[in-house]
Design an enzyme around this catalytic site. Structure first.
Site, PDB file in Angstrom:
ATOM      1  N   ASN A 192       0.643  -1.393   0.223  1.00 55.05           N
ATOM      2  CA  ASN A 192      -0.121   0.014  -0.143  1.00 55.05           C
ATOM      3  C   ASN A 192       0.680   1.295   0.173  1.00 55.05           C
ATOM      4  O   ASN A 192       0.548   2.200   0.517  1.00 55.05           O
ATOM      5  CB  ASN A 192      -0.869  -0.003   1.156  1.00 55.05           C
ATOM      6  CG  ASN A 192      -1.825  -1.145   1.263  1.00 55.05           C
ATOM      7  OD1 ASN A 192      -2.491  -1.558   0.131  1.00 55.05           O
ATOM      8  ND2 ASN A 192      -1.879  -1.584   2.569  1.00 55.05           N
ATOM      9  N   ARG A 193       2.136   1.174  -0.675  1.00 60.29           N
ATOM     10  CA  ARG A 193       2.907   2.267  -0.691  1.00 60.29           C
ATOM     11  C   ARG A 193       3.485   3.093   0.629  1.00 60.29           C
ATOM     12  O   ARG A 193       3.790   3.996   0.898  1.00 60.29           O
ATOM     13  CB  ARG A 193       2.241   3.501  -1.293  1.00 60.29           C
ATOM     14  CG  ARG A 193       2.100   3.010  -2.967  1.00 60.29           C
ATOM     15  CD  ARG A 193       3.336   2.759  -3.797  1.00 60.29           C
ATOM     16  NE  ARG A 193       3.292   2.489  -5.086  1.00 60.29           N
ATOM     17  CZ  ARG A 193       3.363   1.234  -5.600  1.00 60.29           C
ATOM     18  NH1 ARG A 193       3.272   0.117  -4.621  1.00 60.29           N
ATOM     19  NH2 ARG A 193       3.283   1.064  -6.815  1.00 60.29           N
ATOM     20  N   LEU A 194       3.042   2.188   1.798  1.00 61.03           N
ATOM     21  CA  LEU A 194       3.569   2.536   3.033  1.00 61.03           C
ATOM     22  C   LEU A 194       4.923   2.144   3.272  1.00 61.03           C
ATOM     23  O   LEU A 194       5.045   1.101   4.334  1.00 61.03           O
ATOM     24  CB  LEU A 194       2.458   2.047   4.134  1.00 61.03           C
ATOM     25  CG  LEU A 194       1.078   2.980   4.138  1.00 61.03           C
ATOM     26  CD1 LEU A 194       0.280   2.478   5.421  1.00 61.03           C
ATOM     27  CD2 LEU A 194       1.460   4.322   4.015  1.00 61.03           C
TER      28      LEU A 194
END
Ligand SMILES: Cc1cc2nc3c(=O)[nH]c(=O)nc-3n(C[C@H](O)[C@H](O)[C@H](O)COP(=O)(O)O)c2cc1C
Length: 215
Positions: A192-194
């Site tokens: 999630n692009r985290l």
């Protein structure tokens, strides 16, 4: 010509990087990551790194060079001191190195200052290179304009004959540089692009300040 790349998407899910797990010295984390990538993703050409310099024309420029040694002190690579990068470094020794190891979904970005290594160390490494690479380093006036490839090949042949059976001395314009880091950022791709980002900054007392950065 046009190509839309908006559907290119990859989820990064292989590893994590948590503050509680990182060592006090960033070179130890560098070594851990380097060895893991080297073992599990050797196709990543683990020791290829991008070196960015500030050019004498004021523009940044980056290119790939090979990391040939690392120690607690820094990162060593070899090149032509009179090349475009050599001239840039002579004017401004502040550089940036980066590694992108796509198999492991990792990036490391290193800011530092660069200096020439001791002559005897460059001599030792030059001696260890295959003869063809030694001759190549002598005939190539790296980054200069040349008319055609034949000129280079003719120079190589002539030099091969001249030095047949003799040791090849290291040319003074070729040798090693060491990048001494002041900041290292370790980036681990996450879902999630985290992504995880951990930054080390060298403090006046030579300890490293460690922070997590927002992805
Ligand atoms: C995989 C790879 C490894 C390279 N390794 C080196 C190296 O160790 N030293 C070097 O001077 N150039 C190396 N090069 C070539 C540089 O990227 C660059 O073309 C050259 O150093 C001239 O750069 P400059 O004109 O900006 O000085 C390598 C290129 C690639 C793609």
């Amino acid at each position: 010509m046009e190509k839309d790349l908006s559907s290119y998407r990859k989820s990064y899910e292989k590893h994590e990087l948590l503050l509680k797990d990182v060592p006090e010295n960033p070179m130890e984390l560098f070594q851990k990551w380097f060895l893991e990538v080297d073992q599990f993703f050797p196709e990543d050409e683990t020791n290829a790194m991008t070196l960015a310099t500030i050019g004498i024309d004021g523009y940044p420029k980056s290119r790939v060079v090979l990391l040939k040694k690392y120690t607690y002190e820094g990162f060593i690579f070899y090149t032509n001191y009179e090349s475009e990068k050599g001239k840039a470094i002579a004017k401004n020794p502040n550089v940036c190195l980066s590694f992108f190891w796509h198999g492991a979904e990792r990036q490391i970005i290193i800011k530092g200052t660069v200096e020439k290594i001791a002559e005897n160390l460059s001599d030792g490494y030059f001696e260890s290179r295959p003869r063809g690479s030694q001759l190549g380093a002598i005939v190539s006036h790296q980054s200069e304009v040349i008319e055609n490839r034949t000129i280079l090949e003719d120079k190589l042949k002539a030099l091969e004959q001249e030095l047949e059976g003799k040791d090849i001395p290291r040319p003074k314009f070729w040798g090693g540089f060491i990048v001494k880091p002041i900041e290292l950022e370790f980036w681990q791709g996450r879902a999630n692009r985290l992504h995880d980002r951990v930054r080390y900054r060298l403090q006046p007392d030579y300890n490293w300040e460690i922070n997590r950065l927002s992805p």
